[in-house]
Design a protein around this motif. Structure first.
Motif, PDB file in Angstrom:
ATOM      1  N   VAL A  87      58.700  36.119  48.584  1.00 16.68           N
ATOM      2  CA  VAL A  87      57.843  35.275  47.735  1.00 16.68           C
ATOM      3  C   VAL A  87      57.801  35.832  46.310  1.00 16.68           C
ATOM      4  O   VAL A  87      57.919  35.088  45.329  1.00 16.68           O
ATOM      5  N   ARG A  88      57.664  37.163  46.210  1.00 13.77           N
ATOM      6  CA  ARG A  88      57.635  37.788  44.866  1.00 13.77           C
ATOM      7  C   ARG A  88      58.922  37.500  44.101  1.00 13.77           C
ATOM      8  O   ARG A  88      58.905  37.078  42.942  1.00 13.77           O
ATOM      9  N   ALA A  89      60.054  37.695  44.770  1.00 17.87           N
ATOM     10  CA  ALA A  89      61.350  37.488  44.104  1.00 17.87           C
ATOM     11  C   ALA A  89      61.541  36.020  43.739  1.00 17.87           C
ATOM     12  O   ALA A  89      62.036  35.694  42.651  1.00 17.87           O
ATOM     13  N   PHE A  90      61.122  35.159  44.650  1.00 11.57           N
ATOM     14  CA  PHE A  90      61.253  33.720  44.386  1.00 11.57           C
ATOM     15  C   PHE A  90      60.420  33.344  43.162  1.00 11.57           C
ATOM     16  O   PHE A  90      60.898  32.661  42.247  1.00 11.57           O
ATOM     17  N   ASN A  91      59.179  33.800  43.137  1.00 11.20           N
ATOM     18  CA  ASN A  91      58.294  33.446  42.024  1.00 11.20           C
ATOM     19  C   ASN A  91      58.864  33.909  40.685  1.00 11.20           C
ATOM     20  O   ASN A  91      58.763  33.209  39.674  1.00 11.20           O
ATOM     21  N   LYS A  92      59.456  35.111  40.697  1.00 12.45           N
ATOM     22  CA  LYS A  92      60.038  35.638  39.449  1.00 12.45           C
ATOM     23  C   LYS A  92      61.271  34.854  39.023  1.00 12.45           C
ATOM     24  O   LYS A  92      61.599  34.790  37.834  1.00 12.45           O
ATOM     25  N   ALA A  93      61.961  34.272  39.986  1.00 12.80           N
ATOM     26  CA  ALA A  93      63.255  33.634  39.704  1.00 12.80           C
ATOM     27  C   ALA A  93      63.129  32.199  39.190  1.00 12.80           C
ATOM     28  O   ALA A  93      64.112  31.615  38.714  1.00 12.80           O
ATOM     29  N   VAL A  94      61.928  31.624  39.293  1.00 12.84           N
ATOM     30  CA  VAL A  94      61.761  30.210  38.922  1.00 12.84           C
ATOM     31  C   VAL A  94      61.953  30.021  37.408  1.00 12.84           C
ATOM     32  O   VAL A  94      61.392  30.754  36.602  1.00 12.84           O
ATOM     33  N   GLN A  95      62.750  29.015  37.057  1.00 13.97           N
ATOM     34  CA  GLN A  95      62.970  28.694  35.636  1.00 13.97           C
ATOM     35  C   GLN A  95      61.788  27.872  35.118  1.00 13.97           C
ATOM     36  O   GLN A  95      61.865  26.650  35.018  1.00 13.97           O
ATOM     37  N   LYS A  96      60.732  28.577  34.750  1.00 12.12           N
ATOM     38  CA  LYS A  96      59.489  27.889  34.394  1.00 12.12           C
ATOM     39  C   LYS A  96      59.623  27.082  33.106  1.00 12.12           C
ATOM     40  O   LYS A  96      58.815  26.185  32.847  1.00 12.12           O
ATOM     41  N   GLU A  97      60.637  27.397  32.310  1.00  9.52           N
ATOM     42  CA  GLU A  97      60.801  26.669  31.050  1.00  9.52           C
ATOM     43  C   GLU A  97      61.347  25.258  31.265  1.00  9.52           C
ATOM     44  O   GLU A  97      61.267  24.407  30.388  1.00  9.52           O
ATOM     45  N   VAL A  98      61.919  24.999  32.464  1.00 10.88           N
ATOM     46  CA  VAL A  98      62.446  23.664  32.762  1.00 10.88           C
ATOM     47  C   VAL A  98      61.308  22.812  33.329  1.00 10.88           C
ATOM     48  O   VAL A  98      60.635  23.239  34.269  1.00 10.88           O
ATOM     49  N   PRO A  99      61.076  21.604  32.755  1.00 12.04           N
ATOM     50  CA  PRO A  99      59.966  20.785  33.257  1.00 12.04           C
ATOM     51  C   PRO A  99      60.156  20.375  34.716  1.00 12.04           C
ATOM     52  O   PRO A  99      61.275  20.058  35.130  1.00 12.04           O
ATOM     53  N   TYR A 100      59.045  20.392  35.449  1.00 14.82           N
ATOM     54  CA  TYR A 100      59.067  19.978  36.859  1.00 14.82           C
ATOM     55  C   TYR A 100      58.922  18.469  36.936  1.00 14.82           C
ATOM     56  O   TYR A 100      58.035  17.888  36.315  1.00 14.82           O
ATOM     57  N   ASN A 101      59.805  17.825  37.686  1.00 14.48           N
ATOM     58  CA  ASN A 101      59.719  16.375  37.851  1.00 14.48           C
ATOM     59  C   ASN A 101      60.186  16.015  39.258  1.00 14.48           C
ATOM     60  O   ASN A 101      61.385  15.965  39.534  1.00 14.48           O
ATOM     61  N   PRO A 102      59.241  15.751  40.168  1.00 17.87           N
ATOM     62  CA  PRO A 102      59.635  15.494  41.556  1.00 17.87           C
ATOM     63  C   PRO A 102      60.333  14.158  41.761  1.00 17.87           C
ATOM     64  O   PRO A 102      60.840  13.891  42.846  1.00 17.87           O
ATOM     65  N   THR A 103      60.375  13.298  40.740  1.00 18.39           N
ATOM     66  CA  THR A 103      60.963  11.965  40.921  1.00 18.39           C
ATOM     67  C   THR A 103      62.469  11.945  40.652  1.00 18.39           C
ATOM     68  O   THR A 103      63.126  10.946  40.925  1.00 18.39           O
ATOM     69  N   VAL A 104      62.982  13.002  40.050  1.00 15.03           N
ATOM     70  CA  VAL A 104      64.433  13.100  39.816  1.00 15.03           C
ATOM     71  C   VAL A 104      64.873  14.504  40.211  1.00 15.03           C
ATOM     72  O   VAL A 104      64.041  15.400  40.363  1.00 15.03           O
ATOM     73  N   LYS A 105      66.167  14.700  40.349  1.00  8.50           N
ATOM     74  CA  LYS A 105      66.665  16.073  40.527  1.00  8.50           C
ATOM     75  C   LYS A 105      66.509  16.753  39.178  1.00  8.50           C
ATOM     76  O   LYS A 105      67.303  16.526  38.262  1.00  8.50           O
ATOM     77  N   ASP A 106      65.468  17.555  39.053  1.00  9.40           N
ATOM     78  CA  ASP A 106      65.037  18.005  37.725  1.00  9.40           C
ATOM     79  C   ASP A 106      65.772  19.240  37.214  1.00  9.40           C
ATOM     80  O   ASP A 106      65.595  19.633  36.059  1.00  9.40           O
ATOM     81  N   GLY A 107      66.603  19.859  38.039  1.00  8.95           N
ATOM     82  CA  GLY A 107      67.341  21.033  37.576  1.00  8.95           C
ATOM     83  C   GLY A 107      66.460  22.253  37.360  1.00  8.95           C
ATOM     84  O   GLY A 107      66.916  23.271  36.839  1.00  8.95           O
ATOM     85  N   ARG A 108      65.189  22.147  37.786  1.00 11.83           N
ATOM     86  CA  ARG A 108      64.305  23.311  37.664  1.00 11.83           C
ATOM     87  C   ARG A 108      64.582  24.225  38.855  1.00 11.83           C
ATOM     88  O   ARG A 108      63.995  24.097  39.932  1.00 11.83           O
ATOM     89  N   GLY A 109      65.503  25.141  38.660  1.00 10.50           N
ATOM     90  CA  GLY A 109      65.960  25.968  39.765  1.00 10.50           C
ATOM     91  C   GLY A 109      65.492  27.400  39.664  1.00 10.50           C
ATOM     92  O   GLY A 109      64.533  27.720  38.957  1.00 10.50           O
ATOM     93  N   THR A 110      66.181  28.242  40.403  1.00  7.63           N
ATOM     94  CA  THR A 110      65.907  29.678  40.372  1.00  7.63           C
ATOM     95  C   THR A 110      67.150  30.387  39.831  1.00  7.63           C
ATOM     96  O   THR A 110      68.260  29.863  39.932  1.00  7.63           O
ATOM     97  N   VAL A 111      66.941  31.562  39.259  1.00  8.17           N
ATOM     98  CA  VAL A 111      68.081  32.383  38.831  1.00  8.17           C
ATOM     99  C   VAL A 111      67.978  33.762  39.475  1.00  8.17           C
ATOM    100  O   VAL A 111      66.883  34.330  39.591  1.00  8.17           O
ATOM    101  N   GLY A 112      69.130  34.261  39.915  1.00 12.06           N
ATOM    102  CA  GLY A 112      69.193  35.637  40.383  1.00 12.06           C
ATOM    103  C   GLY A 112      68.798  35.864  41.824  1.00 12.06           C
ATOM    104  O   GLY A 112      68.672  37.010  42.254  1.00 12.06           O
ATOM    105  N   ILE A 113      68.570  34.795  42.591  1.00 13.39           N
ATOM    106  CA  ILE A 113      68.293  34.991  44.020  1.00 13.39           C
ATOM    107  C   ILE A 113      69.277  34.160  44.835  1.00 13.39           C
ATOM    108  O   ILE A 113      69.802  33.157  44.349  1.00 13.39           O
TER     109      ILE A 113
END
Ligand SMILES: Cc1cc2nc3c(=O)[nH]c(=O)nc-3n(C[C@H](O)[C@H](O)[C@H](O)COP(=O)(O)OP(=O)(O)OC[C@H]3O[C@@H](n4cnc5c(N)ncnc54)[C@H](O)[C@@H]3O)c2cc1C
Length: 206
Positions: A87-113
């Motif tokens: 959970v810690r690693a996942f939380n750190k890996a989230v690209q928070k700068e990318v807007p979250y949009n559940p209606t499209v594939k928003d590309g808000r992914g993770t890096v480094g995991i």
């Protein structure tokens, strides 16, 4: 989503639910003890489908991830230290700068995991946290009878068996490895009409 070892094992955001629910059932079946826990925080619980709220679900809630792990252990234990790390690693890996949009594939992914989550990644950070225990169910077997374009059942030599028509779930050869939601009934309707029309025509020809 984590398995009994407390690790993630798939890209939970690879695609919309209709394109992943069948094949992820199989993936869960391959995990140790054949279960997985889905973890949510308050940022996403309002997006859950109604089936998360039926009485039969195995669900635990807690104000901390540590407490959540302890409650999960009452039903299906996960490796707690590894789960907390995950959970810690996942939380750190989230690209928070990318807007979250559940209606499209928003590309808000993770890096480094590994594996990455490629869309809809949200840090698990706003309590109360919720965990749902999941396993694999059988929707169908991906196998079945071979038919031709008139809905006639073919024998092992690929020749039509006189008077035998098929449609619906027992028809094979349509889906391999995955299944897009909703296509079971569409297949039944389409091939049902074809098979029924063929059978009717065959009777009239007699
Ligand atoms: C959990 C689940 C969720 C699903 N969700 C969806 C969805 O959201 N959208 C979608 O499009 N599809 C969905 N499907 C798939 C869809 O339900 C099936 O494709 C469809 O119901 C198949 O219809 P059918 O008439 O071909 O077969 P069935 O509905 O399986 O009907 C076959 C019938 O034959 C009977 N039978 C079997 N053997 C005999 C015998 N020897 N003598 C007499 N009767 C017999 C059975 O009792 C049964 O009533 C889902 C399936 C499951 C299991």
């Amino acid at each position: 989503m984590v398995n009994a070892d407390g690790v993630r094992f798939c890209d939970e955001g690879a695609d919309f639910r209709n394109y992943t629910y069948a094949k992820y059932g199989r993936l869960i079946l391959e995990q140790p003890h054949q279960f997985a826990w889905q973890i949510f925080d308050q940022q996403t619980v309002h997006l859950q489908r109604d089936e998360y709220r039926i009485r039969q679900v195995t669900k635990v809630t807690a104000d901390t991830i540590e407490q959540l792990a302890d409650k999960m252990a009452e039903y299906a234990a996960v490796d707690k230290p590894q789960f907390l790390d995950t959970v810690r690693a996942f939380n750190k890996a989230v690209q928070k700068e990318v807007p979250y949009n559940p209606t499209v594939k928003d590309g808000r992914g993770t890096v480094g995991i590994a594996p990455p989550k490629t869309n809809w990644a949200m840090a698990i950070e706003q309590p109360p946290f919720e965990a749902y225990c999941t396993t694999c169910g059988v929707t169908f077997t991906f196998g079945g009878l071979c038919i031709d374009t008139d809905g006639r059942v073919l024998d092992t030599a690929q020749k039509p068996i006189p008077g035998l028509y098929a449609a619906g779930e027992l028809v094979g050869g349509l889906f391999y490895f995955n299944y897009p939601g909703g296509t079971g009934l569409v297949s039944g309707s389409v091939f049902g009409k074809i098979a029924g029309t063929s059978a009717g025509a065959a009777v009239l020809e007699r």
